[in-house]
Write a protein that holds these residues in place. Structure first.
Motif, PDB file in Angstrom:
ATOM      1  N   THR A  18      42.189  53.450  32.814  1.00 35.33           N
ATOM      2  CA  THR A  18      42.300  54.577  33.738  1.00 35.33           C
ATOM      3  C   THR A  18      42.182  54.145  35.194  1.00 35.33           C
ATOM      4  N   VAL A  19      42.697  54.978  36.062  1.00 33.43           N
ATOM      5  CA  VAL A  19      42.551  54.781  37.501  1.00 33.43           C
ATOM      6  C   VAL A  19      41.074  54.860  37.879  1.00 33.43           C
ATOM      7  N   GLU A  20      40.337  55.761  37.245  1.00 36.93           N
ATOM      8  CA  GLU A  20      38.907  55.919  37.541  1.00 36.93           C
ATOM      9  C   GLU A  20      38.138  54.621  37.287  1.00 36.93           C
ATOM     10  N   TYR A  21      38.500  53.913  36.241  1.00 36.63           N
ATOM     11  CA  TYR A  21      37.855  52.634  35.941  1.00 36.63           C
ATOM     12  C   TYR A  21      38.140  51.624  37.054  1.00 36.63           C
ATOM     13  N   GLN A  22      39.393  51.536  37.466  1.00 30.85           N
ATOM     14  CA  GLN A  22      39.754  50.609  38.539  1.00 30.85           C
ATOM     15  C   GLN A  22      39.024  50.959  39.831  1.00 30.85           C
ATOM     16  N   LEU A  23      38.925  52.240  40.131  1.00 30.66           N
ATOM     17  CA  LEU A  23      38.185  52.671  41.320  1.00 30.66           C
ATOM     18  C   LEU A  23      36.707  52.327  41.205  1.00 30.66           C
ATOM     19  N   ALA A  24      36.134  52.505  40.027  1.00 34.93           N
ATOM     20  CA  ALA A  24      34.716  52.175  39.820  1.00 34.93           C
ATOM     21  C   ALA A  24      34.469  50.688  40.056  1.00 34.93           C
ATOM     22  N   LEU A  25      35.385  49.857  39.596  1.00 35.80           N
ATOM     23  CA  LEU A  25      35.223  48.409  39.762  1.00 35.80           C
ATOM     24  C   LEU A  25      35.264  47.986  41.223  1.00 35.80           C
ATOM     25  N   THR A  26      36.005  48.703  42.043  1.00 31.92           N
ATOM     26  CA  THR A  26      36.148  48.324  43.450  1.00 31.92           C
ATOM     27  C   THR A  26      35.249  49.132  44.384  1.00 31.92           C
ATOM     28  N   SER A  27      34.372  49.956  43.827  1.00 28.98           N
ATOM     29  CA  SER A  27      33.558  50.852  44.649  1.00 28.98           C
ATOM     30  C   SER A  27      32.282  50.222  45.195  1.00 28.98           C
TER      31      SER A  27
END
Length: 183
Positions: A18-27
């Motif tokens: 998911t996009v949410e996972y990718q965002l979490a990794l870069t947050s």
């Protein structure tokens, strides 16, 4: 978060895709709170070994981020009716309350027991032994999986207490506030 996702990479909607996972990794997070498992409890997704392995991999991915966040793993709330949303009640009410703490311990994460705090009893697969139905069913709705407004408030309170337990012990109580002269 991403609703409807699975911890298992082979599930019908894996969180890691998911996009949410990718965002979490870069947050650059200081803390990560994760709750995955209810959608893994669907027949097409469930495999105890793959769930535990993929949940461990996901936990380690977050723990190994450059920001070295604190990780909090939530045991999902109980399922009040077998087959709701095609979910297996035994998986949610018996297996997840054992697997999530085991994975958390193995990676050094903190467990948040939403299951127990929202009326779950180990190995309970009957409404007769669940003790929080009012958190799922009221005049608004009756959903054996998703909490109602009161249930979501309870869940947020449970998470807050765990995340801020150290801070809360250091808070001043009424009557302990400094006077203007002391400032």
């Amino acid at each position: 978060g991403a609703s409807g996702t699975t911890a298992t990479k082979s599930g019908d909607y894996p969180y890691v895709q998911t996009v949410e996972y990718q965002l979490a990794l870069t947050s650059n997070p200081d803390a990560v709170v994760m709750m995955l498992g209810t959608n893994d409890a669907k027949p097409q997704n469930w495999g105890q070994g793959s769930y535990e392995e993929d949940l461990t991999d996901l936990a380690n991915t977050f723990l190994n981020l450059p920001s070295k966040p604190d990780l909090f793993m939530m045991v999902p709330p109980p399922l009040y009716s077998d087959g709701a949303y095609d979910m297996n009640q035994t998986v949610i009410n018996s297996f997840l309350p054992e697997i999530v703490p085991r994975v958390a311990e193995s990676v050094g994460a903190t467990v948040i027991d939403v299951f127990g705090e929202m009326g779950g009893t180990k190995d309970c697969i009957s409404v007769d032994c669940l003790d929080g139905y009012e958190l799922f069913c009221n005049h608004q709705s009756c959903d054996p999986c998703h909490p109602n407004d009161t249930g979501y408030v309870r869940m947020a309170s449970i998470v807050f207490k765990v995340l801020y337990s150290d801070t809360m012990h250091n808070l001043r109580r009424p009557g302990e506030w400094p006077t203007l002269a002391e400032l």
